[in-house]
Design an enzyme around this catalytic site. Structure first.
Site, mmCIF file in Angstrom:
data_model
loop_
_atom_site.group_PDB
_atom_site.id
_atom_site.type_symbol
_atom_site.label_atom_id
_atom_site.label_comp_id
_atom_site.label_asym_id
_atom_site.label_seq_id
_atom_site.Cartn_x
_atom_site.Cartn_y
_atom_site.Cartn_z
ATOM 1 N N GLU A 10 0.824 -1.208 0.000
ATOM 2 C CA GLU A 10 0.000 0.000 0.000
ATOM 3 C C GLU A 10 0.863 1.265 0.000
ATOM 4 O O GLU A 10 0.550 2.232 -0.684
ATOM 5 C CB GLU A 10 -0.904 0.057 1.245
ATOM 6 N N CYS A 42 -0.206 1.251 7.325
ATOM 7 C CA CYS A 42 -0.839 1.491 6.023
ATOM 8 C C CYS A 42 -2.201 2.156 6.183
ATOM 9 O O CYS A 42 -2.550 3.050 5.414
ATOM 10 C CB CYS A 42 -0.943 0.192 5.236
#
Length: 159
Positions: free
Chosen positions: A57, A88
């Site tokens: 991510e 994330c």
């Protein structure tokens, strides 16, 4: 042009996860979609880069921000094979990503609803829509097979 479905975009994230697996990384992949096109791609690179922040991510967010010329990823959807971890999830909130679609839950670090839900924390100034379970079986199987093979290889090496 026909708009692609969550399943189609998740297939792209799965392809990213397979790239990670091919180089011995935990198979996690992510793509960021804006106006029906991929503007960011990432796969796990922690072992390769010796960087704890090199999650799929994070890499996809950096790439999308660079491509769009903005740190706010408004009107984007992030697709990721595994539920985002706290780092994330925090980056997703900070980048103002309005929508996250993930494949399988993470019982050890999931922060999109499993252990906690940082993406929809009402005390934050931004909340993200969450869709879970897209291509769940394929995403879970990637991880299960990877760790099974890793245990097998370690057992074999110990013999």
């Amino acid at each position: 042009m026909q708009e692609m479905s969550h399943e189609n975009w998740m297939d792209e994230a799965i392809r990213e996860a397979q790239k990670a697996e091919a180089i011995g990384e935990v198979p996690i992949g992510a793509v960021i979609v804006w106006q029906d096109q991929i503007v960011g791609r990432g796969h796990n690179l922690r072992e390769t880069t010796f960087d704890a922040t090199a999650h799929a991510e994070m890499i996809a967010i950096r790439q999308a921000s660079e491509k769009l010329g903005a740190w706010r990823l408004l009107d984007c959807t992030l697709y990721v094979t595994l539920e985002p971890c706290p780092m994330c999830a925090g980056a997703i909130v900070q980048a103002r990503v309005p929508s996250v679609v993930y494949g399988t839950t993470d019982p050890k670090a999931g922060c999109a609803g499993t252990l906690m839900n940082l993406l929809q924390e009402p005390r934050f100034n931004h909340r993200t829509e969450v869709v879970d379970g897209v291509r769940q079986e394929e995403c879970a199987l990637l991880l299960t097979n990877f760790f099974r093979q890793l245990r097998h290889n370690r057992a074999k090496a110990a013999e």
